[in-house]
Design a protein around this motif. Structure first.
Motif, PDB file in Angstrom:
ATOM      1  N   THR A 165      43.570  30.538  44.315  1.00 46.65           N
ATOM      2  CA  THR A 165      43.947  29.134  44.525  1.00 46.65           C
ATOM      3  C   THR A 165      43.802  28.815  46.018  1.00 46.65           C
ATOM      4  O   THR A 165      44.055  29.665  46.876  1.00 46.65           O
ATOM      5  CB  THR A 165      45.377  28.822  44.030  1.00 46.65           C
TER       6      THR A 165
ATOM      7  N   ALA B 294      39.988  27.705  43.067  1.00 49.94           N
ATOM      8  CA  ALA B 294      40.812  26.674  42.428  1.00 49.94           C
ATOM      9  C   ALA B 294      41.564  25.876  43.479  1.00 49.94           C
ATOM     10  O   ALA B 294      42.598  26.318  43.983  1.00 49.94           O
ATOM     11  CB  ALA B 294      41.802  27.342  41.464  1.00 49.94           C
TER      12      ALA B 294
ATOM     13  N   THR C  22      41.409  22.152  40.667  1.00 46.68           N
ATOM     14  CA  THR C  22      42.736  22.461  40.121  1.00 46.68           C
ATOM     15  C   THR C  22      43.807  21.931  41.053  1.00 46.68           C
ATOM     16  O   THR C  22      43.714  22.082  42.269  1.00 46.68           O
ATOM     17  CB  THR C  22      42.928  24.000  40.030  1.00 46.68           C
TER      18      THR C  22
ATOM     19  N   SER D  94      46.405  21.189  34.365  1.00 43.48           N
ATOM     20  CA  SER D  94      45.291  21.587  35.232  1.00 43.48           C
ATOM     21  C   SER D  94      45.234  23.121  35.344  1.00 43.48           C
ATOM     22  O   SER D  94      44.153  23.727  35.321  1.00 43.48           O
ATOM     23  CB  SER D  94      45.497  20.925  36.600  1.00 43.48           C
TER      24      SER D  94
ATOM     25  N   LEU E 125      42.353  25.675  34.102  1.00 41.06           N
ATOM     26  CA  LEU E 125      41.765  26.665  35.028  1.00 41.06           C
ATOM     27  C   LEU E 125      41.664  28.035  34.356  1.00 41.06           C
ATOM     28  O   LEU E 125      40.608  28.689  34.393  1.00 41.06           O
ATOM     29  CB  LEU E 125      42.646  26.756  36.291  1.00 41.06           C
TER      30      LEU E 125
ATOM     31  N   CYS F 288      50.787  29.215  37.925  1.00 44.89           N
ATOM     32  CA  CYS F 288      49.538  29.997  37.848  1.00 44.89           C
ATOM     33  C   CYS F 288      49.839  31.421  37.366  1.00 44.89           C
ATOM     34  O   CYS F 288      49.087  31.979  36.553  1.00 44.89           O
ATOM     35  CB  CYS F 288      48.856  30.050  39.213  1.00 44.89           C
TER      36      CYS F 288
END
Ligand code: NDP
Length: 255
Positions: A17, A41, A68, A75, A79, A127
């Motif tokens: 991320t 992301a 993302t 979202s 992902l 996440c």
């Protein structure tokens, strides 16, 4: 297996991320250099794609960008779904997306506080949850949160109580997830950088000099200084390391 081979990530898939710039991009590049498929992301899709193309062109590994927002559960689900569709698994998650806003605690609105907590802490949990579900299914993985030395100390002269709280929160999240998910073969560790020269740092010359005066090294870290630790924690080289926080701050917190 030789020591060098233990750092190999051939065939693994890593989500990073905030992988389009700064520390995230350096870590994404490092993982890709070691053979991983990398998914970047972040919110700005164009910047994510540009970083993915750049990394792929230097490492020759599969690299994708999936726009993302880590604060948006749908979202994050998309992902993870897109990553699994493309590469069959999620083996490594690097929770690196983060923000810092400087404002004194007595002036900070609850909305501003919540924004930081949502991105830096709740986003990391979200996440971890959805990548973790895939890792549980596939038999394991490695989750790395990019926390900060700010999890352990007060920063000076900048003021950001929300940032400190979010990074301290990542310490608790890491410890508990490492414990709950050990039985699934998932390792969870934190990287705690000191000052790294990226866009998140203030460019106020006085602040920067104050920080430098406290360091044992003479310069701020480069993002590339953090990447090898991410490769280590992502790979089999660290297979006996879980629930740990590794500070990498040029000796800032030594004194
Ligand atoms: P940057 O500002 O360069 O990068 C931050 C990244 O986070 C960007 O890629 C940004 O992309 C992404 N991001 C922000 N909000 C979201 C969101 N809601 N969803 C998805 N992605 C998001 O900073 P750094 O590289 O320095 O920071 C990376 C991490 O390292 C952060 O967690 C930071 O707290 C931590 N850190 C940094 C230190 C430093 O001195 N630089 C020291 C210690 C820790 P986009 O805006 O496109 O979404």
């Amino acid at each position: 297996m030789s020591v060098l081979e233990q750092f190999n990530l051939d065939g693994d898939t890593a989500i990073v991320t905030g992988g389009n710039r700064g520390i995230g991009k350096a870590m994404a590049t490092g993982l890709s250099e070691m053979g991983a498929n990398v998914v970047i992301a972040n919110r700005d899709g164009e910047a994510g794609q540009q970083a993915a193309d750049e990394i792929a062109s230097t490492t020759d590994q599969e690299t994708r960008a999936v726009p993302t927002d880590v604060t948006d559960e749908d979202s994050v689900v998309a992902l993870v779904d897109e990553t699994v569709d493309a590469f069959d698994s999620v083996d490594v998650l690097i929770n690196n997306a983060g923000v810092a806003f400087h404002k004194a605690a007595e002036e900070k609105s609850l909305e501003e506080w919540q924004t930081t907590i949502d991105i830096n802490l709740t986003g990391a949990f979200c996440c971890a949850k959805y990548a973790g579900l895939e890792m549980i299914d596939s038999g394991g993985g490695s989750i790395i949160n990019v926390s900060s030395m700010s999890a352990f100390i007060a920063n000076y002269p900048q003021k950001h109580a929300d940032y400190q709280a979010s990074k301290a929160g990542l310490e608790g999240l890491k410890t508990q997830l490492a414990s709950e998910w050990a039985e699934y073969g998932i390792r969870v560790n934190n990287i705690n950088p000191g000052y790294v020269n990226t866009g998140i740092l203030s460019d106020d010359p006085e602040e920067r000099q104050t920080w430098k005066d406290e360091m044992l090294q003479t310069e701020f870290a480069k993002p590339e200084d953090i990447a090898p630790l991410a490769v280590y924690l992502a790979s089999d080289a660290s297979s006996y390391v879980t629930g740990e926080s590794v500070t990498i701050d040029g000796g800032y917190t030594v004194r």
